[in-house]
Design a protein around this motif. Structure first.
Motif, PDB file in Angstrom:
ATOM      1  N   ASP A 159       0.844  -1.208   0.000  1.00 43.27           N
ATOM      2  CA  ASP A 159       0.000   0.000   0.000  1.00 43.27           C
ATOM      3  C   ASP A 159       0.875   1.252   0.000  1.00 43.27           C
ATOM      4  N   GLY A 160       0.701   2.092  -1.014  1.00 44.85           N
ATOM      5  CA  GLY A 160       1.448   3.354  -1.081  1.00 44.85           C
ATOM      6  C   GLY A 160       2.351   3.460  -2.299  1.00 44.85           C
ATOM      7  N   THR A 161       2.324   2.423  -3.152  1.00 43.09           N
ATOM      8  CA  THR A 161       3.242   2.372  -4.294  1.00 43.09           C
ATOM      9  C   THR A 161       3.143   3.591  -5.211  1.00 43.09           C
ATOM     10  N   ASP A 206      -0.402   8.010   3.543  1.00 43.85           N
ATOM     11  CA  ASP A 206       0.442   7.409   4.583  1.00 43.85           C
ATOM     12  C   ASP A 206      -0.388   6.427   5.395  1.00 43.85           C
ATOM     13  N   ASN A 207      -1.179   5.588   4.694  1.00 46.24           N
ATOM     14  CA  ASN A 207      -2.059   4.616   5.369  1.00 46.24           C
ATOM     15  C   ASN A 207      -1.269   3.715   6.301  1.00 46.24           C
ATOM     16  N   MET A 208      -1.887   3.337   7.405  1.00 43.60           N
ATOM     17  CA  MET A 208      -1.263   2.384   8.323  1.00 43.60           C
ATOM     18  C   MET A 208      -2.296   1.343   8.746  1.00 43.60           C
ATOM     19  N   VAL A 211      -9.566  16.852  -5.308  1.00 45.86           N
ATOM     20  CA  VAL A 211      -9.024  15.615  -5.882  1.00 45.86           C
ATOM     21  C   VAL A 211      -9.417  14.419  -5.007  1.00 45.86           C
ATOM     22  N   ILE A 212      -9.257  14.572  -3.685  1.00 46.95           N
ATOM     23  CA  ILE A 212      -9.621  13.467  -2.770  1.00 46.95           C
ATOM     24  C   ILE A 212     -11.137  13.269  -2.784  1.00 46.95           C
ATOM     25  N   GLU A 213     -11.870  14.371  -2.847  1.00 49.47           N
ATOM     26  CA  GLU A 213     -13.334  14.258  -2.879  1.00 49.47           C
ATOM     27  C   GLU A 213     -13.796  13.512  -4.128  1.00 49.47           C
TER      28      GLU A 213
HETATM   29  C1  HEM Z   1      -3.980   2.666  -4.444  1.00 46.49           C
HETATM   30  C2  HEM Z   1      -5.381   0.136  -0.554  1.00 46.49           C
HETATM   31  C3  HEM Z   1      -8.617   3.608   0.525  1.00 46.49           C
HETATM   32  C4  HEM Z   1      -6.654   6.391  -2.898  1.00 46.49           C
HETATM   33  C5  HEM Z   1      -4.115   1.662  -3.520  1.00 46.49           C
HETATM   34  C6  HEM Z   1      -3.416   0.399  -3.560  1.00 46.49           C
HETATM   35  C7  HEM Z   1      -3.799  -0.294  -2.438  1.00 46.49           C
HETATM   36  C8  HEM Z   1      -4.755   0.522  -1.725  1.00 46.49           C
HETATM   37  C9  HEM Z   1      -3.316  -1.663  -2.019  1.00 46.49           C
HETATM   38  C10 HEM Z   1      -2.448  -0.051  -4.662  1.00 46.49           C
HETATM   39  C11 HEM Z   1      -1.027   0.307  -4.374  1.00 46.49           C
HETATM   40  C12 HEM Z   1      -0.749   1.770  -4.255  1.00 46.49           C
HETATM   41  O1  HEM Z   1      -0.576   2.488  -5.254  1.00 46.49           O
HETATM   42  O2  HEM Z   1      -0.751   2.242  -3.128  1.00 46.49           O
HETATM   43  C13 HEM Z   1      -6.375   0.875   0.079  1.00 46.49           C
HETATM   44  C14 HEM Z   1      -7.104   0.434   1.256  1.00 46.49           C
HETATM   45  C15 HEM Z   1      -8.011   1.402   1.550  1.00 46.49           C
HETATM   46  C16 HEM Z   1      -7.862   2.454   0.562  1.00 46.49           C
HETATM   47  C17 HEM Z   1      -6.850  -0.887   1.997  1.00 46.49           C
HETATM   48  C18 HEM Z   1      -9.047   1.464   2.656  1.00 46.49           C
HETATM   49  C19 HEM Z   1      -9.699   0.438   3.072  1.00 46.49           C
HETATM   50  C20 HEM Z   1      -8.380   4.661  -0.313  1.00 46.49           C
HETATM   51  C21 HEM Z   1      -9.093   5.900  -0.297  1.00 46.49           C
HETATM   52  C22 HEM Z   1      -8.526   6.697  -1.267  1.00 46.49           C
HETATM   53  C23 HEM Z   1      -7.469   5.929  -1.895  1.00 46.49           C
HETATM   54  C24 HEM Z   1     -10.249   6.246   0.641  1.00 46.49           C
HETATM   55  C25 HEM Z   1      -8.858   8.115  -1.677  1.00 46.49           C
HETATM   56  C26 HEM Z   1      -9.831   8.845  -1.231  1.00 46.49           C
HETATM   57  C27 HEM Z   1      -5.740   5.623  -3.578  1.00 46.49           C
HETATM   58  C28 HEM Z   1      -4.916   6.133  -4.678  1.00 46.49           C
HETATM   59  C29 HEM Z   1      -4.168   5.048  -5.158  1.00 46.49           C
HETATM   60  C30 HEM Z   1      -4.533   3.909  -4.311  1.00 46.49           C
HETATM   61  C31 HEM Z   1      -4.868   7.556  -5.198  1.00 46.49           C
HETATM   62  C32 HEM Z   1      -3.159   5.052  -6.303  1.00 46.49           C
HETATM   63  C33 HEM Z   1      -3.855   4.927  -7.632  1.00 46.49           C
HETATM   64  C34 HEM Z   1      -2.835   4.923  -8.764  1.00 46.49           C
HETATM   65  O3  HEM Z   1      -2.361   3.825  -9.119  1.00 46.49           O
HETATM   66  O4  HEM Z   1      -2.511   6.016  -9.246  1.00 46.49           O
HETATM   67  N1  HEM Z   1      -4.937   1.701  -2.409  1.00 46.49           N
HETATM   68  N2  HEM Z   1      -6.858   2.092  -0.307  1.00 46.49           N
HETATM   69  N3  HEM Z   1      -7.415   4.703  -1.301  1.00 46.49           N
HETATM   70  N4  HEM Z   1      -5.468   4.302  -3.396  1.00 46.49           N
HETATM   71 FE1  HEM Z   1      -6.203   3.169  -1.897  1.00 46.49          FE
END
Ligand code: HEM
Length: 315
Positions: A152-154, A244-246, A269-271
């Motif tokens: 998460d965060g790549t 910075d998810n944890m 953007v987030i909205e």
């Molecule tokens: C991508 C998990 C909630 C925004 C990702 C990825 C994972 C992930 C595994 C792919 C790897 C990465 O690029 O980080 C989660 C989990 C969430 C969650 C477990 C909550 C249960 C959210 C929320 C938002 C968000 C609420 C925005 C409001 C993004 C963005 C990306 C992303 C911007 C990158 C997209 C790209 O490839 O450009 N998330 N996410 N995520 N997530 Fe989440």
């Protein structure tokens, strides 16, 4: 194009650490509450230094966000152009709830004890000026995986893209050097998630699980999380946010969560990400991640520059 930042920002770009505390407080009605909050925020840099020096290798950092409802009283400064309370997003099946919170402290360190010590000293200073709304302690899980098992965060911006994505600049001079931040505390249904084959989980996230390779966007129909969270403006420019998810939780009580925290130069953007996740794009096809992840909170803050915080003690 150069990115002019006239103010010293807070440590919004501090690295992901082994430990983090997310502390949300409300400001009480007790006499002198506002002035206690102002003087504490003005001295937060000193407080952070006192703790950070005890192990300089432990990457201690704290960023402070101020909510819309107390912005005027706490800062006495012009409002950041986009600052407003978190707007709930009601999709066909899932809702992004909006919950209270006046102050956010995002406390990070490689060492849990430094986060603890800082929070202890902070709460001593704030006393009855505040009440705790939520306190969540997050930890790093293996190679920055969330509890769903994915890295998460790549896709976070790196290097010079970081300030360009997260710091307000010339578009809002009074707020320059600051950042919008949105937090949501999610809990997962891990039992149901683990019942899915890895290929289905990967299609939901949009990346492979073991080696974190990005999958192609679906041509039509149901989109993955990473596709729904990718935002382009009308000129085709993509807008990144810094996450910075944890992970947090307690196996003994069956709690498994992801604390989502996203910093952005532009709140819209987030909205828009939340709209696409909860309502779906096309509408109706919501982010399937939400079938296994429920937000218990949703709150928006503005993280002013360090210089603005330091100036709050002037009365
Ligand atoms: C991508 C998990 C909630 C925004 C990702 C990825 C994972 C992930 C595994 C792919 C790897 C990465 O690029 O980080 C989660 C989990 C969430 C969650 C477990 C909550 C249960 C959210 C929320 C938002 C968000 C609420 C925005 C409001 C993004 C963005 C990306 C992303 C911007 C990158 C997209 C790209 O490839 O450009 N998330 N996410 N995520 N997530 Fe989440």
């Amino acid at each position: 194009m150069s990115h002019r930042v006239p103010m010293q920002p807070q440590r919004v770009d501090a690295p992901l650490t082994q430990s983090a505390t997310f502390l949300i407080l409300s400001v009480t009605e007790s006499p002198g509450a506002i002035s206690t909050v102002r003087s504490t925020l003005a001295s937060i840099d000193g407080l952070a230094k006192n703790v950070a020096i005890r192990d300089l290798g432990a990457s201690f950092a704290c960023t402070v966000g101020i909510g819309s409802d107390v912005w005027d009283r706490v800062t006495g400064l012009p409002r950041p152009a986009e600052l407003h309370p978190f707007t709930a997003v009601k999709g066909g099946v899932h809702t992004a709830v909006s919950t209270p919170g006046d102050l956010l402290f995002h406390i990070r360190s490689e060492r849990r004890d430094l986060c603890f010590e800082f929070e202890r000293q902070l709460m001593d200073l704030l006393g009855d000026a505040v009440a705790v709304v939520d306190e969540t302690v997050g930890f790093r899980y293996f190679d920055v995986r969330d509890l769903l098992g994915f890295v998460d965060g790549t896709a976070n911006p790196v290097g010079p893209d970081v300030p360009a994505s997260i710091l307000v600049a010339e578009e809002d001079e009074a707020a320059a050097g600051g950042s919008y931040v949105v937090v949501q505390k999610y809990v997962h249904d891990l039992k149901a998630w683990h019942a899915l084959p890895a290929e289905q989980q990967e299609a939901i996230i949009g990346r492979t699980k073991l080696d974190n390779v990005e999958l192609d966007d679906a041509v039509s129909g149901q989109q993955s999380h990473k596709t729904l969270a990718t935002i382009e403006d009308e000129n085709g420019d993509e807008h990144d946010i810094l996450r910075d998810n944890m992970p947090f939780g307690s196996p003994g009580s069956g709690e498994f969560g992801t604390y989502f925290i996203g910093y952005s130069r532009r709140l819209w953007v987030i909205e828009r990400m939340l709209q696409r996740m909860f309502v779906g794009s096309p509408p109706g096809l919501h982010d399937r991640l939400l079938d296994f992840s429920k937000p218990l909170t949703g709150t928006t803050f503005f993280v002013p520059s360090s210089s603005v915080l330091a100036s709050l003690d002037s009365d």
